[in-house]
Design a protein around this motif. Sequence first.
Motif, PDB file in Angstrom:
ATOM      1  N   ASP A 253       0.768  -1.207  -0.037  1.00 33.63           N
ATOM      2  CA  ASP A 253      -0.039  -0.165  -0.098  1.00 33.63           C
ATOM      3  C   ASP A 253       0.851   1.353   0.085  1.00 33.63           C
ATOM      4  O   ASP A 253       0.335   2.228  -0.381  1.00 33.63           O
ATOM      5  N   VAL A 254       2.179   0.951   0.405  1.00 35.13           N
ATOM      6  CA  VAL A 254       2.850   2.405   0.579  1.00 35.13           C
ATOM      7  C   VAL A 254       3.283   2.849  -0.830  1.00 35.13           C
ATOM      8  O   VAL A 254       3.627   4.281  -0.921  1.00 35.13           O
ATOM      9  N   TYR A 255       2.908   2.519  -1.897  1.00 35.69           N
ATOM     10  CA  TYR A 255       3.078   2.795  -3.290  1.00 35.69           C
ATOM     11  C   TYR A 255       1.878   3.599  -3.740  1.00 35.69           C
ATOM     12  O   TYR A 255       2.131   4.164  -4.879  1.00 35.69           O
ATOM     13  N   GLU A 256       0.866   3.726  -3.204  1.00 32.08           N
ATOM     14  CA  GLU A 256      -0.474   4.234  -3.581  1.00 32.08           C
ATOM     15  C   GLU A 256      -0.288   5.801  -3.394  1.00 32.08           C
ATOM     16  O   GLU A 256       0.314   6.474  -2.573  1.00 32.08           O
TER      17      GLU A 256
ATOM     18  N   PRO B 115       7.797  14.028  -0.385  1.00 31.18           N
ATOM     19  CA  PRO B 115       7.648  13.625  -1.759  1.00 31.18           C
ATOM     20  C   PRO B 115       6.473  14.334  -2.613  1.00 31.18           C
ATOM     21  O   PRO B 115       5.508  13.510  -2.363  1.00 31.18           O
ATOM     22  N   VAL B 116       6.607  15.437  -3.427  1.00 30.41           N
ATOM     23  CA  VAL B 116       5.331  15.706  -3.882  1.00 30.41           C
ATOM     24  C   VAL B 116       5.708  15.546  -5.472  1.00 30.41           C
ATOM     25  O   VAL B 116       6.803  16.294  -5.791  1.00 30.41           O
TER      26      VAL B 116
ATOM     27  N   PHE C 176       5.414   9.300   2.712  1.00 29.55           N
ATOM     28  CA  PHE C 176       6.692   8.899   2.580  1.00 29.55           C
ATOM     29  C   PHE C 176       7.074   7.738   1.624  1.00 29.55           C
ATOM     30  O   PHE C 176       8.242   7.279   1.508  1.00 29.55           O
ATOM     31  N   TRP C 177       6.126   7.053   0.912  1.00 27.86           N
ATOM     32  CA  TRP C 177       6.504   6.120  -0.047  1.00 27.86           C
ATOM     33  C   TRP C 177       7.052   4.955   0.652  1.00 27.86           C
ATOM     34  O   TRP C 177       6.756   4.797   1.693  1.00 27.86           O
ATOM     35  N   ALA C 178       8.062   4.397   0.049  1.00 30.34           N
ATOM     36  CA  ALA C 178       8.655   3.096   0.729  1.00 30.34           C
ATOM     37  C   ALA C 178       9.603   3.578   1.726  1.00 30.34           C
ATOM     38  O   ALA C 178       9.869   2.450   2.496  1.00 30.34           O
ATOM     39  N   GLU C 179       9.736   5.011   1.913  1.00 31.08           N
ATOM     40  CA  GLU C 179      10.680   5.285   3.010  1.00 31.08           C
ATOM     41  C   GLU C 179      10.019   4.720   4.350  1.00 31.08           C
ATOM     42  O   GLU C 179      10.800   4.645   5.370  1.00 31.08           O
TER      43      GLU C 179
END
Length: 775
Positions: free
Chosen positions: A413-416, A436-437, A479-482
């Motif tokens: 789900d972190v990639y949505e 990250p924008v 923060f995505w996959a961070e």
Amino acid sequence: MKQKNLIEKIINNKKVKKIFKNFSRVHIIASFFILFSLFIVWKMFSYTVLDYSFYNNLADKQQIWEVIVPVTRWTIYSSWDRETVLWTSLNLYNVAIDPQMKWDKVKLAYFLRDIVYKQLCEKKSSEECKDNLLKYLRVLEIENFNNSEKFIKDLLLDKMNKKLASSKVTSVFIDYELDNEWISKVINMAIEWIYPTWNYVYANPEEIQNLPLAAEKLSTVFPYTKEKLEYMLRKRDLRYIPIINKVSIHVSEYLKNYLDEEKQALRKWILDVDKSISKFFILTPVPNRFYPENNVASQVIWFVDSEWVWHYWIEWQFDNILKWNNWKIVSRKDILWRIIDPISLNTEDLVWEWVSIITTIDRNIQKKVEWILADWVKKFRANKWSVVVMDPKTGRVLAMANYPTYNINNYGDVYEIEKVRYSKYPDPKIDLLWYPVFVEDKENGEKFFYDNKEIYLRKATREELWDVTLVKYKYKNDFWAEVYKNDAISSLYEPGSIMKWITVAIWIDTWEIKRYSMYMDKWEVTIDNFTIKNVSDKCLWYNSYAHALNYSCNVWMIRIVQKVWKVLEHQYLNDFWFWSLTWIDLYWEVSAKIKSWEMWSQAQLLTSSYWLWVSVTPIQMASAYSVLANGWIYLKPRIVDEIRFPDGKVIKYKKEEVRRVIKKSTSDTVIDMLVDSATNWVAKNWNVEWYSVAWKTWTSSIPYKWRYEKWQWTTIWSYAWFWPAEDPKFVIIVKLERPRTGQWYGWATSAYIFKDIASYLFDYYWIPKRNIVKK
């Protein structure tokens, strides 16, 4: 010729003629059936007795379905009671139905609605429920959404009725992993019943008018024969509709209990067959690495992916002993290829090589700390937060929490991504700073998928970030996959004044000064071409060393290192283990290098006194504070208590005393200074009543392009405590990154978190209260 003459003689024999003449038609028919019955009996005897093994194996090959699971993994426990499961392996069920069954579909629709609601929303926050619902319905937004149970169940019931209305196969997978050129070929064919999606291609058999012609066309593009394509694209009844995958243990038990009760009711004639729904269901067990606590300690353990490949942290560190050997899931299927019954293999058919890992993580403390973090991060509108709770006498890490976190059962789900809504972020230059924008850019952007469409995005510049007219995108989790990253061991920063006690300890340890010794502070010190000043005006003129530590007087710290100089400063930095990894049993730990003292400039030496050019991680800070709390010994931090093997063997991890760092008398003096500060000085308003606490805090700047960021909301707050000061049970390190609300200084804001965590731990461990005398 001889055989022919013999047959003629038999036929012409008078006795034979007489027998046939007296043999009526009834006798002939009876004899035929007798012989035929004997033949059938002989064949049955042959199939079931003489050739049983051959035909049994043949049937098994046709009916039994095997899935080879390369590896699965064993269990990891919390230290709380050594039985609380944090991570384990089990079968979760994919739930599907066969819509061709002719029983009560109305009852089925309501039942499916209920189990899907249980999975998506029951006992979940309104935000999590809505997010799950959007994913399940595959929509970006729900018009006039409200979080009432009735509203959500009505949406789900409508979805179930649409699924149950399907009776024909309308989507057939043809090929995958196709490049853009191949997809373009398919699109240029302009076939109405072909649906290319990303790098996949599907077809709708119900829309095909001429099957042979359709198969012939596709055979020129895809690597299949015409006959194979005709078989793939044939029209057929729909016998499998997926409802929901990997249902939770709770929902799985609810579903299986209901189906078992219904089957019993049917056997006892309590329930009419027309009112049953059990025959609709197709439950497929799927091996999974399951994490009952979802988000709890996810960045300590990490996850195993769909291919059973480990990723980072404990799952990576102990991969070799967490693996099972290969094993199989075996099921028997009927002629329609539906599972009839799973087949249980005998225990001796499986190779059992398992271990259990007992971690030092206390599940209750970890969960409470994460809950407190999530609450305060939202109040302070901070980007990130990290906390480490450690036992200073053993080095055991009781909790290691970071925010934001992620649900380890749904790690993808972190990639949505989502569109930035200015109602939520009214001032993007502040609200979205360092997130990250992205903005759309077909020429320079990277490929993303949003609303089932392909878009090209690149990172927004600061000027674009401030432009509210631009359509911008961000990750839903910010923060995505961070968020996979464990900042407690993998994120370096300059701690600032929170570590000034080490500078004080070095001086006390080497110069034997007293806590009430006095010094003269003239507010500023000039070094080379720049001037260093104090922050607080309380530092001016004659003050005690305890007073200077309490108010973090930079000038006084500089005077200390000017006396001890480079060699001793460098030695103590190494003794406190800032030169290396702590070697905790977690991968991806980082540490900064400390240059040889011969390479230090005067500016580096003097600024090291208040810890501006020394970078550390929270776990390194917790280990250093443990030295002070336990009296003098550096202990290696550890995350694992023991490993248990099936043969009864147990590997116990004992505390590792690495080296003596400071004298016990030095530790006692510094603790006394820190307790005095918490009881009578700056932090007295945030102290926990009835308990003696040693504390230190600071607000540090963030380096940016060889300088420090100067604008507002670009700081890191750090806070450290241990208590009870006379016999420390815990060390806590808190790091808060880029808070946007609250007061400017960390001591005035982080202290709220301290009170919440400390109060919980005092109650949790039944630490008795005592009278604290304030001066």
